[in-house]
Every structure is written in structure tokens, then in C-alpha cells.
Design a protein around this motif. Structure first.
Motif, PDB file in Angstrom:
ATOM      1  N   ALA A 144      -0.521   2.908  -9.711  1.00  0.00           N
ATOM      2  CA  ALA A 144      -1.716   2.392  -8.926  1.00  0.00           C
ATOM      3  C   ALA A 144      -1.922   0.910  -9.264  1.00  0.00           C
ATOM      4  N   ARG A 145      -1.434   0.359 -10.400  1.00  0.00           N
ATOM      5  CA  ARG A 145      -1.537  -0.809 -10.620  1.00  0.00           C
ATOM      6  C   ARG A 145      -0.603  -1.945  -9.707  1.00  0.00           C
TER       7      ARG A 145
ATOM      8  N   VAL B 125       0.739  -1.072  -0.099  1.00  0.00           N
ATOM      9  CA  VAL B 125      -0.080   0.096   0.029  1.00  0.00           C
ATOM     10  C   VAL B 125       0.942   1.229   0.008  1.00  0.00           C
TER      11      VAL B 125
ATOM     12  N   GLY C 139      -7.505   4.498  -6.034  1.00  0.00           N
ATOM     13  CA  GLY C 139      -7.255   4.197  -4.816  1.00  0.00           C
ATOM     14  C   GLY C 139      -8.574   4.788  -4.053  1.00  0.00           C
ATOM     15  N   ARG C 140      -8.367   4.837  -2.639  1.00  0.00           N
ATOM     16  CA  ARG C 140      -9.305   5.491  -1.818  1.00  0.00           C
ATOM     17  C   ARG C 140      -8.806   6.563  -1.003  1.00  0.00           C
TER      18      ARG C 140
ATOM     19  N   ALA D 234       0.192  -1.254  -6.327  1.00  0.00           N
ATOM     20  CA  ALA D 234      -0.045  -1.187  -5.229  1.00  0.00           C
ATOM     21  C   ALA D 234      -1.391  -0.642  -4.863  1.00  0.00           C
ATOM     22  N   GLU D 235      -1.921  -0.977  -3.417  1.00  0.00           N
ATOM     23  CA  GLU D 235      -3.137  -0.227  -3.226  1.00  0.00           C
ATOM     24  C   GLU D 235      -2.813   1.336  -2.874  1.00  0.00           C
ATOM     25  N   TRP D 236      -3.687   2.145  -2.847  1.00  0.00           N
ATOM     26  CA  TRP D 236      -3.477   3.574  -2.960  1.00  0.00           C
ATOM     27  C   TRP D 236      -4.422   4.120  -1.666  1.00  0.00           C
ATOM     28  N   VAL D 237      -3.671   4.935  -0.739  1.00  0.00           N
ATOM     29  CA  VAL D 237      -4.822   5.726  -0.047  1.00  0.00           C
ATOM     30  C   VAL D 237      -4.247   7.230   0.098  1.00  0.00           C
TER      31      VAL D 237
END
Lengths: 817, 225
Positions: free
Chosen positions: B102-103, B73, B124-125, B105-108
Motif C-alpha cells: 500500500a506504500r 494504482v 486505500g479507498r 501505490a495507491e489502492w482501490v
């Protein structure tokens, strides 16, 4: 040809017009531009104005409309004000109906506005004000009747960025007032043709020169060199050992000017003199970091004649005449013959009496330099200057200014710009790149086209996109870029830092940033203790300890001139000339000859020797600290590759010494000093050089990429001013051929890095390196080695500084490999 | 050779990368603060044409950090976009770089004061803050002590001096209880760690971890009077 009223005026004063004054009137009658080269005290300024006064006197005010007749431009606003005052005297005594006014940053707005509508007959101003005047939409009306432009102290302007700005302004004036002629006033220079060329419009392919009048030289100056037969210091710049001589010289003079090369030297000298000043003679201090009110007070006291001596830096090299000055004392290295002449000329502004000067060398090399400089001055020989091409950053500023006045046609402006001597060789490609830079930033990635500052008009011209940009231009005009400064505020002991305090002056931010609380330094004549840096100022208290720890701020800005360096080398190479030197210096060179060698003219001596488990390589190019530092950086890179494991180097004005873990005697010196070091090695080093980044910052500010900081709009909490280093890094990585980076490179060649000079030196010594492998240090190497503790430069110095400051406990405990 | 430094913040190990990113090995989370995408072009609107390559430079650096630590992340600690329109100005190439990141890893995206609402196209969120074990990640540090707070916003810089010269670098700041990250954006400015907004966060001694060329240098700081 001389109207009666003028003859009468000269006669009433007991004067006769000097030949050069008459010659200038002659040239004026023929409508010719002319350069007058004359020593100080020769009535130079009056000569420049006489033709204008005569012309104006012959046309009574009633018969002419209010129009600007003569524009005078000086490098110093104080000089413009002073000359205006001096000009009022003949005008009043001859009852000439002439309006004479000055225009500087201090002129009230209402008068500046009035000057546009109702100009005086004679206006005295500076290059920056000229740039502002021609950037105004009404510039055409203001200058349409202009007859004469007088350029004072032209030798100090023509070969600098301010000279570029002035040249571009003059090119504009030629378009606005094609009939005007120009008069240049200059101190004695080696090559007047360069100034004659500056004075008149150039046209492609041919060189045009103005007329030239050279005034008879004044009396030969009397130059003494202070010398001690017992003791001459090996290093240092303070000349402490000679302060009693300096004090004695002050006592025998009515008023003395004591020149030093740096502000810290000024501070130290001032302190030393006061310690010896048992008679309480009024001795004052003058340098650029002092608060302006304080400087003005000193200048006023000087004008009143109430001071016996002023310790000053180059801030007083040019400027106002102080009749009472009858002795000039120069402490430290003269740096150049022309500079010495200029300083000596500050004593005694009467042509027929000799100026009296005392040179006070602070160390052995400076003894050589003083003798070489005196010989040059007495022989009437001067340093030449390397002509520089006009800066593209200055051109960018001018292009924006031109658009502020009116829409411009690119082809026509290109021709106009090339008529200015510094830009005579400008290519159309570079010109277009500059216009593109002004319009949209000039980036290959056309990201800013929609925000363009210049837009096309239907008839194919460029116009300013928004009036707001003209206002921005006015705030940023000029090519003098100051280092970021921090105010110094003095607090009472025990007061919390940041509360109140009296402002003593300003110092460079980079000096303040290297201080830790408790460090002491000398400023404004006091030893101060640094307490804290807050957003608005550095807070200090008076220190009880009289010895300051931090040695210097701002090293000498002026390198040893190429010409004087040549003379010093010749002197060293010629043992016959040593006889006139003081005993210790003579002996020093003699032992050098016995223990190592004295290089023949044209040779470069390279010595290697071990000392304290290190191996040293010392060479003596005499090309100035800047060129030597650049050379040191490049040599250490090569030695690194050659596996000699260089550890550091030290450079002074005369020598460069590198030390390493391995013996460098094994290196092939011809290859080591080969000119090809100015290729990739130089490029790689420049990428990280702080001096280069500073050069970029100056170009970026002049060109208008980043805007100047102004008092009151300083740091606002967290978002600090835009760092030019960040821009530099990004631009260099993503568009290395950008016009601003090209401008920076051109600047570095002659400016802070002296690459051009280094290049000349490497060419000169090719095949003429003489090497000596010694068992121990040579006499010539000692002065440089003594400086090692005061400065230390190594390859990756920034990282070294971080390493030295690190909390070792954490480093050792927490490092993961 | 690349050396990183691991420090302890409120019981959690935090790896400080000389690029200016923090990595939380226990959570495989990479944290970067204050990227200020399109700060350069925000100046262009007033006629100041800074080189339009800052977003690209920042993204290249971010890609390097992601490649080096292989996070599961990535947390952007706010002020990722310099202003509300930055998402519209950013170039197509830079957007593609963001998409590629963004592909892997997960993004915050933590909201910052410059970008309370990130661009709608962003993967991401979004969040106000996020917790990993003993660490709470948010944009702006609270004035009072929050144990384990990891924040950005302040753009800390520190100065080291020696031999009459000084070096100013971005830095992490921590006293072991909380951590402030340096700004990651190519054009982000800096604030000295001795200034009140930063020094005031720490009751006792703290360290500035300055970014060197290939490693982080720990400098001890004590509050002066």
C-alpha cells in the motif's frame, strides 16, 4: 477331532476332507493363526470356515449368547455375498443353528444397526466396513467374543493401501478381542512369509510369523500361445491379426473368459469379435466404466450359464466362481506370472482337471513376454512383490477413526499401530506427526490450533472435538480413490447437447477433457461422437463412422513385473531359446544380433543412430512404461545440460527412445545413466509432474485433507471443487517437509512413478552398459519408434501443449518482447 | 525471459501478465481479481485443514506483479477477502506485506460479493466501480454488453489438448469489447470458459488467454451450438 455330523456331511457328498482342510482344523484346536496357500478349486474357503462351523456346531445356540464368532473379510463385496451364500449350504444340510450375514455398502441401514446390537455368528464383509465397525463407540461390545478372523484373497490385499487399512483394523481388533486367531487364505505366492507376518501381531525387534499350510497343487494348466508363422505385428496392443484364432477358441469352449489389460482394449476386442460372430454367439463385455446395472446383468447371465464368452478387464481377475468357464483367453501382455496364474485359475474350478488357456500376444515383444510367462508358470515360479511400508495417509485416516470410537492414549496407540506388520518400523516421530496432522493439519505455522479436530482430555488422551467429525469420517473412509469421473450420456442426433440422454457409464475426467466436439471414440461397444461437456455429463451421439479417432483412455495400470522382465531379458540374451519362437520373431532377433548386438545377461544395450534428420538414443531396460517414462524425463534433463538439445522421447514396456538435434553417441553413457540422477533432477521434475500431483491428490483424500466428492454435491456453478493441484503448489512452496508430502514421496517410489524400480535398474547396469553406434535404426528399436505418433512426451510438455494450440496470428501480431 | 501480451479492449491497450494480472499502461493501473485471502482458513472452521499459506502465496505473486509493472494504482476487482472475517484471520506477516504494498501505490478495493465490506484496517479507498478512459472496472460482469467492461467474479479457466493429454489453466477472456480476468488467489477455483456464465457474455468469437509459465497463450473460441 472331526465331529460325526461333519464326517457324515462330507460322506453324503462323496467327498473326503482334504489334508489342508484337516490341517486348518488342527491349527484352530491349538488356537493358532495360520496362512493357507492353495490354488483355486482346492476348497480353500470351506477350509477357512470349517473350524468355525465345528466350534459353533458344538455349542448350541441356546447355550451361547448372541455374539460375533467369526469375521470374514474379502477384497470384493460381491465375493463376500457369494461366499455367504455358499456357506449356507453346509450349514443348512447339517442343520447347524448358525446365523450367517453379510455387511456391505448395500446392506440396509436397519440391518446394519441391528448387527451391532445382535450380531450374527458369522459376518462377511470388506476392509472398509471393518474400519467403520471399529470406529463406532460400541465396537468393544460387538467384538468382545470374537474368536476367528478369516481373510480371503489375502495375496491381493496385504501389500497395498487397503492392506494397510486392514492391518490397522486387525491391530484394533487385537485390542478389543485379544483371544481371537486369524486365518489367511491366499493363492500361490512367491514369499508366503510376508503374508504370515501380516497375519499376526508384531513386536519391536522380532519378526513373528503365523503357521503355514500349503495345499497340494492342482493339475498343471495347459497353456497355448497363439502364433502366426507369417505375420507378427511390430507394435500395438489389439491383436487384430489373431481375432479369428480367438473366435475359434471361443467356439470350442463351453464358456470362455477373454481377458484384456485395458478398457479400450476390451471395447475394441468386443467390437472385433462381433464382426466375426457369424453364429451370433452370446458374447458380452465387462469393465469398470460400464454402468453398474449393465455389469450386474452380464454377471447374472454368466451365473445362469447363458453366455459363451465375456470380454473383461481386471474387474474379473478375482471373484465369484463360475463353474462353466472352461477356457481363459488372455490377449496382450501377461505382465506377471502370478497375474497369469490368477487369470488362468478362473477356468475350471476343479482341482484335478487342468485349466486351459490361450495366450494371444499382440506384438513381438509380447510374444517374448508370453513365452517367458508360460515357462515361469509351468516351472511354478512366481513374481515377488516389493514389500511397502504402511502409508502415513492411511494411518491418518485410522487415527481419526480411532478417536471416533473413544478417546485414545497416544503412546498406547503407537504400540498398537506398530503391532501391524506394515507399520512395524514406524518411528514415534512419524506417528506424532500424523496425530498432529489429524488434530490441526500439522503445519509449522500453528494457524489452526483453535479449530483442532482432536482435543486433550484431563487424563492426557485425545478425544474427538465434535461429533460432526465422526460423520465426516464415515463418509470419507477407505483408501480407494477413484479418478474424477464424468457421466457419458447418449443423445439422439440433432437434439441440443445437455438435454436428456441415456447414461451409458462413466469415463475419467482427464480423458473427456482432451476431446473436442466431433472427436469419436469407442465406449460401451459403440463408436461415439463427442458433442459437448456440460456440468453434469459428457454428451455423445452414435457415430456413423466405424473408425474411432481417439485411441485410448486409461493405459495399462499394471507394469511388467520385475520377475517377468528378468525372464524376458534372459530369453533375449539366449539365442538358443529363440527356436521355440515364431519365425518372424526369431528372424527379428537374429537380424538385431547381426546389425547391432544382443546384450549379454545383466547388460544394458544403448544404441544411437540418425533417422530423418534427427538423432536417436534407444535403450532396452524392460522395466515397464512407468519406470521408463521417469527415466526419459531425467535423461532429457541431463542431455539438455549436455547441450544435445533433446526434442522428445517415447517409452513402452520394454524400451526408451530419446531423440535430439545433436548426436548423442558423443555422450558419456556411464555418466548419463548414473544413479545420481535420482537426486536433484528427480526432485525438480517431481515438482511439476502430473503423475506426482495425482499421487498427492490420492494421499490428501485418504488422509482427509480434502474430502471426497459425492453424487449430488458436485460442482455448484462457479466454485468448483477444491483443486488438489492448488494445495500441492502452495504446500510444496511453503512447507516442503510436511507429512503429506513425505507420504506422497513414499507412494511415488512404488506407485505411479516406479522410482524404486528405476533405482534398482540403475544400480544393476552400472558398469555394464554396452553401446552401439549404428548407421540406421535397429530392429529392436522399431516397436518403440512406431509408438511415437501415439504418444509424445517432452520436457516442458504442458507449455508445449499450450503452444501447439495457440492462435498463431495473434501470437505473432501482438507479442511484445 | 518474460513475454507479455498486449490486447485491445474497447480502444484501450491492456497488457496481460502471465501471473494473472492486467496492466493498463496508459493509466499505470495494475488490476487483479478474486484474490480470496484466507480461503484456506475459512475451511478450517469445518475441520478441513488446508495449508494456511494461501494468502502469503497470493501476496508474493502480487508483489512480483507490482515490482514488474511499477503501477501508480492497484485495483483489486472484488472478492479480495474470502469472507467477512477473513480480515481478522489473516496473519501478522501477511498484513505487513499488504501494508508494504500500500506504500508503493495507491489502492482501490472494489467491493465483491464475498467482501461487500472490506476490513476496516485496510489502506486505500473502496469503490463499487472505477473508470479508466474507455474501461469500466467492476466485480461482476453485467449480463448485457457494456463496452469496455473489465470484471472478475467468474474465475475463467480453459483447457488445451494435444497428444492425448490436456492442460487446464486460468485465463483472461475477451472479445475486444469486454474483458474478464482470471482469479488471482492461490486457492481460487475455476470455471470453464465454454460454460454459459462466461460464453454467454460474448455474442461472437472470443479468445481465452491462458496463463503459461512465463507467457500468455491466446486460444480462439467459437461458441458451439
Amino acid at each position: 477331532m472331526f465331529p460325526e455330523i461333519f464326517n457324515a456331511w462330507f460322506a453324503a457328498r462323496g467327498w473326503r476332507p482334504r489334508p489342508h482342510q484337516l490341517a486348518l482344523v488342527d491349527h484352530a484346536m491349538r488356537g493358532e493363526s495360520v496362512l493357507l496357500v492353495a490354488p483355486t478349486g482346492g476348497g480353500k474357503t470351506l477350509a477357512g470356515f470349517l473350524p468355525s462351523l465345528i466350534d459353533l456346531a458344538q455349542k448350541p445356540k441356546r447355550a451361547r449368547k448372541a455374539a460375533l464368532h467369526t469375521l470374514y473379510i474379502s477384497p470384493l463385496k460381491a465375493l463376500a455375498v457369494d461366499v455367504a451364500r455358499n456357506l449356507e449350504t453346509p450349514a443348512a444340510e447339517m442343520a447347524l443353528d448358525i446365523r450367517i450375514e453379510t455387511r456391505t455398502g448395500d446392506t440396509p441401514l436397519s440391518r446394519r444397526q441391528r448387527q451391532r446390537h445382535l450380531p450374527p455368528d458369522i459376518l462377511l464383509t470388506t476392509p472398509e466396513q471393518l474400519a467403520l465397525l471399529i470406529a463406532h463407540p460400541r465396537a468393544g461390545q460387538m467384538f468382545e467374543n470374537l474368536r476367528t478372523v478369516v481373510l480371503d484373497e489375502l495375496h491381493a490385499l496385504y501389500n497395498s493401501k487397503r492392506g494397510d487399512l486392514l492391518a490397522l483394523g486387525l491391530a484394533r481388533l487385537s485390542a478389543l478381542a485379544p483371544a481371537h486367531r486369524r486365518v489367511g487364505l491366499s493363492a500361490t505366492v512367491k514369499d508366503p512369509a510376508l503374508l504370515q507376518r501380516f497375519l499376526v501381531p508384531q513386536r519391536a525387534g522380532t519378526e513373528y510369523l503365523s503357521e503355514l499350510v500349503v495345499a497340494r497343487g492342482g493339475a498343471r494348466p495347459e497353456i497355448e500361445i497363439s502364433a502366426s508363422e507369417e505375420y507378427v505385428p511390430w507394435a500395438g496392443h489389439l491383436a487384430r491379426h489373431a481375432m479369428a484364432d480367438v473366435m475359434a477358441a471361443i467356439k470350442t469352449a463351453t464358456t470362455a473368459l477373454v481377458f484384456v489389460n485395458t478398457r479400450s482394449q476390451a471395447e475394441r476386442t468386443f467390437q472385433e469379435l462381433w464382426q466375426l460372430n457369424d453364429d451370433n454367439l452370446p458374447i458380452a463385455l465387462h469393465h469398470g466404466s460400464l454402468a453398474p446395472e449393465q455389469r450386474r446383468k452380464v454377471e447374472a447371465a454368466m451365473t445362469r450359464g447363458s453366455l459363451r464368452a465375456v470380454v473383461a478387464t481386471s474387474t474379473l481377475d478375482l471373484g465369484i466362481d463360475w463353474g462353466a468357464v472352461d477356457k481363459v483367453i488372455c490377449i496382450g501382455a501377461p505382465k506377471g506370472a502370478a497375474r497369469l496364474v490368477q487369470r488362468i485359475g478362473r477356468a475350471n474350478h476343479r482341482l484335478d482337471e487342468p485349466s486351459r488357456a490361450l495366450l494371444v500376444p499382440a506384438n513381438r515383444f509380447e510374444v517374448l513376454e508370453c513365452h517367458a510367462a508360460r515357462a515361469a508358470v509351468l516351472a511354478g515360479e512366481l513374481d515377488g512383490e516389493r514389500p511397502r511400508a504402511g502409508g502415513l495417509d492411511v494411518l491418518a485416516q485410522h487415527v481419526l477413526g480411532t478417536a471416533c470410537a473413544a478417546p485414545f492414549d497416544a503412546a498406547a496407540l503407537y504400540e498398537e499401530v506398530r503391532s501391524a506388520a506394515p507399520y512395524a518400523a514406524l518411528t514415534r516421530r512419524d506417528f506424532d506427526a500424523v496425530v498432529d496432522f489429524v488434530a490441526t493439519g500439522g503445519y509449522a505455522l500453528r494457524a489452526y490450533d483453535r479449530y483442532a479436530r482432536l482435543r486433550a482430555t484431563p487424563d492426557g488422551k485425545y478425544r474427538l472435538a465434535h461429533p460432526r467429525l465422526a460423520q465426516q469420517y464415515r463418509l470419507n473412509v477407505g483408501v480407494i480413490v477413484e479418478d474424477p469421473m464424468v457421466a457419458i450420456k447418449l443423445q439422439g442426433k440433432g437434439r441440443p447437447a445437455g438435454a436428456g440422454g441415456r447414461k451409458l457409464g462413466e469415463l475419467e475426467e482427464y480423458f473427456i477433457e482432451q476431446l473436442s466436439p466431433g472427436d469419436t471414440f469407442v465406449f460401451a461397444g459403440d463408436v461415439l461422437r463427442f458433442e459437448a461437456l456440460r456440468e453434469d455429463a459428457a454428451y455423445v451421439t452414435r457415430a456413423s463412422d466405424p473408425e474411432a479417432e481417439i485411441p485410448s483412455y486409461n493405459g495399462g495400470k499394471f507394469p511388467l513385473s520385475t520377475f517377468l522382465a528378468q525372464r524376458v531379458r534372459e530369453m533375449v540374451s539366449n539365442p538358443k531359446s529363440w527356436a521355440e519362437l515364431p519365425g518372424p520373431v526369431n528372424e527379428w532377433l537374429a537380424i538385431q544380433e547381426a546389425r547391432s548386438t544382443i546384450p549379454l545377461p545383466g547388460q544394458l544395450l544403448v544404441e544411437t543412430f540418425p533417422r530423418n534428420k534427427r538423432h536417436y538414443l534407444c535403450c532396452y531396460p524392460f522395466e515397464g512404461r512407468l519406470a521408463h517414462q521417469t527415466l526419459g524425463m531425467l535423461l532429457t534433463r541431463r542431455l539438455e545440460r549436455g547441450n544435445f538439445r533433446p526434442l522428445g522421447f517415447v517409452a513402452n514396456e520394454y524400451a526408451l527412445c530419446v531423440w535430439a538435434a545433436r548426436d548423442m553417441a558423443a555422450a558419456k553413457m556411464d555418466a548419463l545413466f548414473d544413479q545420481d540422477m535420482l537426486g536433484d533432477d528427480l526432485d525438480a521434475w517431481l515438482a511439476d509432474s502430473n503423475l506426482y500431483k495425482r499421487t498427492f491428490r490420492n494421499c490428501a483424500i485418504i488422509a482427509g485433507l480434502i474430502q471426497r466428492r459425492f453424487p449430488g454435491q458436485e460442482k455448484s456453478g462457479k466454485q468448483v471443487t477444491f483443486s488438489s493441484d492448488l494445495i500441492y503448489d502452495v504446500l510444496r512452496a511453503h512447507e516442503p517437509d510436511h507429512v503429506l508430502l513425505r507420504a506422497t514421496y513414499a507412494d511415488a517410489g512404488t506407485g505411479l512413478l516406479d522410482i524404486a524400480r528405476l533405482s534398482d535398474m540403475l544400480a544393476r547396469i552400472k558398469g555394464r552398459i554396452v553401446t552401439r553406434r549404428l548407421e540406421r535404426v535397429s530392429p529392436l528399436a522399431v516397436p518403440a519408434l512406431l509408438e511415437i505418433d501415439k504418444q509424445m512426451v517432452a520436457g516442458a510438455v504442458d507449455e508445449d501443449i499450450l503452444h501447439e494450440n495457440e492462435d498463431a496470428l495473434i501470437r505473432d501480431a501482438m507479442r511484445v518482447e | 525471459m518474460w513475454n507479455d501480451l498486449i490486447i485491445n479492449v474497447n480502444g484501450e491497450s491492456v497488457l496481460l501478465d502471465a501471473l494473472g494480472a492486467a496492466f493498463l499502461p496508459a493509466h499505470r493501473a495494475l488490476v487483479v481479481a478474486d484474490m480470496h485471502f484466507e480461503k484456506g482458513s475459512s475451511f478450517a472452521r469445518t475441520g478441513q485443514f488446508l495449508p494456511p499459506y494461501d494468502s502469503r502465496a497470493t501476496l508474493l505473486k502480487l508483489a512480483e506483479a507490482v515490482g514488474r509493472h511499477q503501477p501508480a494504482v492497484v485495483v483489486a476487482l472484488g472478492d479480495s477477502f474470502h469472507d467477512g472475517e477473513a480480515g481478522g484471520r489473516i496473519g501478522a506477516e501477511e498484513r505487513a506485506m499488504l501494508d508494504a504494498l500500500a506504500r508503493v501505490a495507491e489502492w482501490v478495493w472494489i467491493a465483491g460479493n464475498h467482501d461487500p465490506k472490506p476490513p476496516a484496517w485496510l489502506g486505500g479507498r473502496t469503490a463499487g466501480e472505477i473508470t479508466f478512459g474507455g474501461l469500466t472496472l467492476r466485480h461482476e460482469p453485467h449480463a448485457e454488453l457494456h463496452l469496455g467492461e473489465v470484471a472478475g467474479h467468474l474465475h475463467p479457466c480453459a483447457t488445451a489438448a494435444k497428444w492425448g493429454r490436456s492442460v487446464r489453466r486460468r485465463c483472461f477472456v475477451s472479445d475486444g469489447l469486454r474483458l474478464v480476468l482470471p482469479a488471482f488467489g492461490a486457492y481460487a477455483g475455476g470455471l470453464d470458459v465454454r460454460e454459459t456464465p462466461i460464453a454467454g457474455l460474448f455474442a461472437g468469437p472470443y479468445h481465452a488467454y491462458m496463463l503459461g509459465r512465463t507467457r500468455v497463450y491466446a486460444m480462439a473460441h467459437r461458441k458451439s451450438a
